[in-house]
Enzyme design. Structure first.
Site, mmCIF file in Angstrom:
data_model
loop_
_atom_site.group_PDB
_atom_site.id
_atom_site.type_symbol
_atom_site.label_atom_id
_atom_site.label_comp_id
_atom_site.label_asym_id
_atom_site.label_seq_id
_atom_site.Cartn_x
_atom_site.Cartn_y
_atom_site.Cartn_z
ATOM 1 N N SER A 1 0.832 -1.209 0.000
ATOM 2 C CA SER A 1 0.000 0.000 0.000
ATOM 3 C C SER A 1 0.867 1.260 0.000
ATOM 4 C CB SER A 1 -0.895 0.022 1.247
ATOM 5 O OG SER A 1 -1.574 -1.196 1.394
ATOM 6 N N HIS B 1 10.046 5.095 -2.834
ATOM 7 C CA HIS B 1 9.382 4.545 -4.006
ATOM 8 C C HIS B 1 9.054 5.641 -5.008
ATOM 9 C CE1 HIS B 1 7.003 2.062 -6.473
ATOM 10 N NE2 HIS B 1 5.824 2.284 -5.942
HETATM 11 N N1 APR Z 1 -9.563 -3.714 5.118
HETATM 12 C C1 APR Z 1 -9.453 -4.554 4.059
HETATM 13 N N2 APR Z 1 -9.449 -4.128 2.783
HETATM 14 C C2 APR Z 1 -9.588 -2.828 2.568
HETATM 15 C C3 APR Z 1 -9.700 -1.890 3.626
HETATM 16 C C4 APR Z 1 -9.679 -2.385 4.947
HETATM 17 N N3 APR Z 1 -9.789 -1.570 6.007
HETATM 18 N N4 APR Z 1 -9.817 -0.659 3.082
HETATM 19 C C5 APR Z 1 -9.778 -0.813 1.762
HETATM 20 N N5 APR Z 1 -9.634 -2.112 1.431
HETATM 21 C C6 APR Z 1 -9.612 -2.731 0.110
HETATM 22 C C7 APR Z 1 -10.628 -2.142 -0.839
HETATM 23 O O1 APR Z 1 -11.927 -2.608 -0.540
HETATM 24 C C8 APR Z 1 -10.095 -2.626 -2.191
HETATM 25 O O2 APR Z 1 -10.679 -3.858 -2.570
HETATM 26 O O3 APR Z 1 -8.368 -2.529 -0.550
HETATM 27 C C9 APR Z 1 -8.591 -2.802 -1.928
HETATM 28 C C10 APR Z 1 -7.739 -1.872 -2.768
HETATM 29 O O4 APR Z 1 -7.891 -2.246 -4.082
HETATM 30 P P1 APR Z 1 -7.822 -1.232 -5.327
HETATM 31 O O5 APR Z 1 -8.654 -0.039 -5.010
HETATM 32 O O6 APR Z 1 -8.089 -2.030 -6.553
HETATM 33 O O7 APR Z 1 -6.313 -0.726 -5.314
HETATM 34 P P2 APR Z 1 -5.034 -1.489 -5.914
HETATM 35 O O8 APR Z 1 -4.817 -1.049 -7.300
HETATM 36 O O9 APR Z 1 -5.139 -2.938 -5.630
HETATM 37 O O10 APR Z 1 -3.880 -0.844 -5.022
HETATM 38 C C11 APR Z 1 -3.769 -1.151 -3.652
HETATM 39 O O11 APR Z 1 -1.383 -0.926 -3.608
HETATM 40 O O12 APR Z 1 0.079 -0.277 -5.267
HETATM 41 C C12 APR Z 1 -0.633 0.136 -4.131
HETATM 42 O O13 APR Z 1 -1.026 2.502 -4.497
HETATM 43 C C13 APR Z 1 -1.620 1.231 -4.455
HETATM 44 O O14 APR Z 1 -2.131 1.760 -2.159
HETATM 45 C C14 APR Z 1 -2.598 1.090 -3.314
HETATM 46 C C15 APR Z 1 -2.584 -0.423 -3.054
#
Ligand code: APR
Length: 308
Positions: A119, A175
């Site tokens: 993240s 990063h």
């Molecule tokens: N608990 C569990 N899951 C959560 C929570 C939480 N408290 N809050 C958010 N999420 C989940 C969301 O529901 C979503 O399914 O995290 C997921 C994030 O997925 P995307 O929005 O598709 O983001 P993604 O592209 O996977 O990136 C995730 O990785 O590379 C980094 O910058 C990017 O911080 C981001 C992370």
């Protein structure tokens, strides 16, 4: 390995879980998310590919942390993407809250695990996970350098029209745009790239790698990169799961190494079954030392804003 957990069933998390299953790195992969149905649906869909892809890994989706109990590796990808009107600091605070909360829930279930954080903002979120878990620094590792070098290596391979397999590269620092490329340690089958590409062109390729994340966001518009980020995180998972003793650039908590203290920043480490087994200290030029210090100062300033 018996069990690996991936938290966040979004683009990065789901793709990471799929790669872990297809590489047969564990008997079970657990995908956790707060959204009801999403981890369950994606996990079942993935598991249904097992007979075709011929893997025996079970893929389980859940909204609960009991399912993660005893995982040996936990990959944290939960977080928000920046929305219109949100400043970088808003995002920092929102994701810190999420990463703190998921770590506090998963760490007691998986007290012996190694945590890999994906993240963003990466280096700060890895700090949050270390604080919230109370784990030693060898067990809380940030994924950044593997992705930054993968991008740089692809661009070098394209430039020279050679196989990506023959390209090696190393980066330090935070990063993305604060990364510090170590051009003199970047080679094509041991040949320094400076012998093959002009300094000006190398600078352009370095810049493209630094801005690699933005380049993808500009295309996708509604999301950020996830194929290369998930592949990079899973390379770290594999190094740990198979005790690979790989030398990879990872974000680690420095305590005196590189004359930096109490800050997460990317440096080369040895990754094996104990997580970070060694931090490799390179001799840096004055310019590299300055850039690394600046990168670390930026991360420290963000950490200070969290008042942890
Ligand atoms: N608990 C569990 N899951 C959560 C929570 C939480 N408290 N809050 C958010 N999420 C989940 C969301 O529901 C979503 O399914 O995290 C997921 C994030 O997925 P995307 O929005 O598709 O983001 P993604 O592209 O996977 O990136 C995730 O990785 O590379 C980094 O910058 C990017 O911080 C981001 C992370």
């Amino acid at each position: 390995m018996k069990k690996i957990t991936v938290i966040g069933a979004g683009n990065v998390g789901a793709t990471a879980a799929q790669r872990i299953a297809e590489k047969r790195l564990a008997e079970k992969v657990v995908l956790v998310d707060i959204l009801d149905g999403i981890p369950q649906g994606k996990a079942l869909d993935m598991w249904e590919s097992a007979p075709v892809e011929m893997f025996d890994t079970a893929v389980i989706g859940s909204n609960h942390y009991e399912e993660t109990e005893g995982s040996e590796i936990v990959v944290i990808t939960a977080g928000l993407a920046r929305k219109p009107g949100m400043t970088r600091d808003d995002l920092l605070l929102a994701n810190a809250k999420i990463v703190k909360s998921v770590t506090e829930q998963v760490a007691p279930q998986c007290p012996d695990s190694i945590i890999i954080v994906v993240s963003n903002p990466l280096d700060v979120m890895t700090y949050v996970a270390m604080k919230a878990s109370g784990f030693d620094r060898n067990r809380v590792i940030g994924m950044a350098g593997v992705l930054d070098t993968a991008r740089f290596r692809l661009f070098l391979a394209q430039e020279l029209d050679v196989s990506v397999r023959d390209i090696q590269a190393m980066v330090l620092g935070g990063h993305g745009d604060s990364m510090v490329p170590l051009v003199r340690y970047s080679t094509v089958s041991g040949i320094p790239i400076s012998e093959l590409i002009s300094a000006k062109r190398i600078d352009e390729l370095v810049d493209r790698a630094k801005n690699g994340g933005i380049e993808i966001v500009n295309y996708l518009k509604t999301g950020s990169a996830f194929y290369a980020p998930s592949a990079s995180a899973v390379e770290m998972v594999e190094a740990i799961a198979r005790n690979g003793k790989r030398i990879l650039p990872c974000s680690v908590f420095l305590q005196g190494e590189y004359k930096l203290n109490d800050v997460f920043v990317g440096v080369p480490v040895k990754l094996g079954s104990n997580g970070i087994e060694e931090i490799i200290e390179l001799n840096l030029t004055d310019q590299e030392t300055f850039a690394l210090k600046k990168s670390a100062d930026d991360v420290a300033a963000q950490i200070a804003k969290l008042h942890l």
